[in-house]
Design an enzyme around this catalytic site. Structure first.
Site, PDB file in Angstrom:
ATOM      1  CD  GLU A 271      -3.173   0.867   2.398  1.00  0.00           C
ATOM      2  OE1 GLU A 271      -2.962   0.664   3.063  1.00  0.00           O
ATOM      3  OE2 GLU A 271      -4.238   1.358   2.040  1.00  0.00           O
ATOM      4  CG  HIS A 292       5.887 -30.106  -1.326  1.00  0.00           C
ATOM      5  ND1 HIS A 292       6.463 -30.611  -1.534  1.00  0.00           N
ATOM      6  CD2 HIS A 292       6.327 -28.900  -0.672  1.00  0.00           C
ATOM      7  CE1 HIS A 292       7.860 -31.590  -0.705  1.00  0.00           C
ATOM      8  NE2 HIS A 292       7.163 -29.977   0.378  1.00  0.00           N
ATOM      9  CE  LYS A 392     -11.412   4.119   1.447  1.00  0.00           C
ATOM     10  NZ  LYS A 392     -10.882   4.465   1.594  1.00  0.00           N
TER      11      LYS A 392
HETATM   12  O1  PA5 Z   1      -3.016   2.143   5.685  1.00  0.00           O
HETATM   13  C1  PA5 Z   1      -3.733   2.530   5.845  1.00  0.00           C
HETATM   14  O2  PA5 Z   1      -3.991   4.110   5.896  1.00  0.00           O
HETATM   15  C2  PA5 Z   1      -4.788   1.843   5.558  1.00  0.00           C
HETATM   16  O3  PA5 Z   1      -4.722   0.359   5.655  1.00  0.00           O
HETATM   17  C3  PA5 Z   1      -6.090   2.409   6.702  1.00  0.00           C
HETATM   18  O4  PA5 Z   1      -5.629   1.674   7.364  1.00  0.00           O
HETATM   19  C4  PA5 Z   1      -6.833   1.222   6.566  1.00  0.00           C
HETATM   20  O5  PA5 Z   1      -8.243   2.035   5.204  1.00  0.00           O
HETATM   21  C5  PA5 Z   1      -8.410   1.290   7.100  1.00  0.00           C
HETATM   22  O6  PA5 Z   1      -8.514   2.987   7.613  1.00  0.00           O
HETATM   23  P1  PA5 Z   1      -8.558   3.967   9.231  1.00  0.00           P
HETATM   24  O7  PA5 Z   1      -8.502   3.109  10.166  1.00  0.00           O
HETATM   25  O8  PA5 Z   1      -9.586   5.219   8.882  1.00  0.00           O
HETATM   26  O9  PA5 Z   1     -10.971   2.822   8.753  1.00  0.00           O
END
Ligand code: PA5
Length: 403
Positions: A271, A292, A392
């Site tokens: 990410e 495997h 989203k």
């Molecule tokens: O690393 C990040 O920013 C994301 O993976 C968030 O943690 C994830 O989208 C969850 O977001 P939130 O804590 O606002 O619910």
């Protein structure tokens, strides 16, 4: 203790000289981290991730829950889930007999899971910890709304004690709810993003309830600045391999307790760094299971991959037929890395002397540093995630259409 080896199994892909060429570049970024001037990097100074008082409050509440409750349901996704899941899995016994189980919800949109969770909770004494920095994440909101009603129905006027909210200090729906209902709450610091929050209350409260010593974890992370040079080497080697079209990284481990940790690193690296049509795709590679399976591809398929192996040097050992199983596992790690190097697939090896709180704290910090330096070398911002907005938007659009 951690050590990082990028030379033994990389056959000319990497040399000390090639890696050192990048040091000058990374120095200026490190200086920015050190000065506290780089945005969203409060995780770098461990004292900014959590205060001593918060640690005390977390331990006190966790002890109370451990004494009284059967279950803590943690509702969160992404960075608000992956860190605690990783730590709990890595440091708990395989067949955990703790009175209080920590289980997760809000990690997907499965009706079946939530229905079955509700029926599992019927005769259990439980607490809910909802974790969301934005307070606005679809999966978490839905699962929490569902569990909130169940909690109210079961505990009637006592339900307020059962809900713990971990979120931003001032912003978002969950902060408003916590203030309105006077729920116990913990803070995710403003300048620490979700996937860098494993050592904040977001990660640490569920970990404390699972019986793990969070002070030792933090102690490990507090000492981890000594690993900055090795984290820099890791970031540079990943970057050099990317420039040679090694666009897949097998996050490889030989102790299956590290599956959650590999998922956490996958989220952190993926990410943070999959941006601007560049980056390395991290995949989970559990060995010897995968020898495997996709082991065939890694050895002999398209040359798009390198491996990062997390090796645990010592732990409980079993003697079978007069032979140490740990010894055989270590032989496998070295033989596989050599075989892959022979097949032109480099392996980087991160070794821990053992799997314990201090080392895991160090390793988490090591990955924070390495990930941000990778972002810097790739010229992308490792602390945002613009690529997740499109899906989203479409979900929202389609939900509005169907209402
Ligand atoms: O690393 C990040 O920013 C994301 O993976 C968030 O943690 C994830 O989208 C969850 O977001 P939130 O804590 O606002 O619910």
């Amino acid at each position: 203790m951690i050590s990082f080896d990028y030379l033994t199994h990389t056959r000319g892909f990497l040399t000390c000289e090639k890696v050192a060429q990048y040091y000058k570049k990374t120095d200026s970024f490190l200086a920015k981290l050190e000065s506290g001037k780089e945005d969203m990097t409060d995780w770098y100074d461990i004292s900014k991730t959590i205060s001593k008082n918060e640690v005390k409050d977390i331990i006190t509440l966790a002890n109370e829950i451990k004494k009284n409750a059967d279950v803590l349901v943690v509702v969160g996704i992404g960075g608000s889930y992956a860190g605690s899941n990783a730590i709990i899995e890595a440091l708990s016994p395989y067949f955990n007999t703790n009175k209080t189980k920590v289980i997760f919800a809000g990690t997907d949109l499965s009706s079946e899971y939530l229905i079955q969770l509700a029926s599992y909770l019927k005769d259990k004494d439980f607490y809910i910890n909802v974790i969301s920095k934005s307070g606005n994440t679809l999966e978490v909101k839905l699962a929490f709304d569902f569990l909130y009603n169940i909690t109210k129905e079961k505990y009637k006027s006592d339900y307020k004690k059962r809900i713990i909210i971990t979120t931003d200090k001032d912003k978002g729906n969950l902060r408003q709810l916590a203030n309105k209902e006077n729920f116990t709450s913990f803070i995710i610091p403003d300048k620490i993003g979700g996937r860098f929050s494993a050592l904040t209350p977001a990660g640490l409260f569920p970990v404390a309830v699972s019986g793990i010593d969070i002070e030792r974890l933090l102690e490990g992370a507090g000492f981890a600045k000594k690993y900055v040079p090795q984290a820099v080497d890791y970031a540079i080697t990943r970057h050099i391999l990317l420039t040679k079209n090694r666009v897949v990284e097998g996050l490889t481990f030989y102790e299956k307790k590290l599956n959650g940790f590999a998922l956490w690193t996958q989220q952190l690296l993926g990410e943070s760094l999959g941006k601007n049509q560049s980056g390395v795709l991290p995949i989970i590679n559990r060995n010897t299971t995968n020898l495997h399976s996709i082991g065939q591809f890694i050895q002999d398929g398209s040359k798009i991959l390198f491996e990062t192996v997390i090796k645990v040097n010592s732990g409980q050992d079993l003697i079978i037929n007069n032979t140490s199983l740990n010894n055989i596992n270590n032989i496998a790690i070295s033989a596989v890395a050599t075989a892959h190097a022979n097949g032109n697939v480099p392996s980087l090896i991160i070794s821990l002397d053992k799997l314990n709180e201090e080392n895991l704290g160090e390793l988490i910090y090591f990955y924070f540093i390495a990930t941000s330096i990778c972002g810097y070398l790739q010229s992308v911002n490792p602390f945002d995630q613009p690529g997740v907005e499109e899906y989203k938007r479409l979900i929202k659009e389609k939900m509005n259409e169907s209402n």
